[in-house]
Design a protein around this motif. Structure first.
Motif: not given
Length: 146
Positions: A7-12, A19-27, A45-50
């Motif tokens: 549920i979480l990852i598709p929403e992220i 182009r939103h910033l997303v904040e979450f607590v990883p496990r 943030k969205s990654c264009r060029e790793p």
């Protein structure tokens, strides 16, 4: 509150594409000592060029990991958690969902991303010693708090 990754990852992904910033607590513990799972927060943030050294959220097989880019060979990207001394994962640039632009500690204060970039250049023996010390210190701190 724990969220299911299905549920979480598709929403992220959706928020990052918009182009939103997303904040979450990883496990998990694979990014110790710089990200403490269940406690620290990451802002993506969205990654264009790793680039090598970035901490990215990526799909690896059927799972998702928040690990640092260790090596890039064309479209083949090797990831490794800071707390993992030998294990790595492979993905392509299309599998990268976003990258960490900011870290927040348990107290809400900003944490530095540059320490992790230095960490990956330390010899394996030094990292092993530091991780052992960190794990023992964390266990001792929890026992004292109880």
């Amino acid at each position: 509150m724990k969220k299911n990754n299905d549920i979480l990852i598709p929403e992220i992904e959706r928020l990052l594409k918009d182009r939103h910033l997303v904040e979450f607590v990883p496990r998990g513990e694979s990014m110790r000592p710089f990200i403490e799972g269940g406690r620290d927060k990451v802002i993506l943030k969205s990654c264009r060029e790793p680039r090598v050294g970035m901490i990215v959220l990526a799909k690896v097989g059927d799972t998702y990991v928040l690990h640092r880019i260790y090596r890039i060979d064309g479209d083949k990207i090797t990831l490794q958690g800071d707390g993992n001394l030998t294990g790595t994962e492979q993905c392509s640039s299309a599998d990268i969902i976003g990258y960490v632009v900011r870290l927040k500690g348990w107290d809400g204060k900003r944490k530095r991303l540059t320490k992790g970039r230095i960490w990956r250049h330390l010899p394996l023996g030094v990292r092993r010693f530091c991780l052992k010390f960190y794990r023992n210190y964390t266990i001792a701190a929890v026992m004292i708090a109880i």
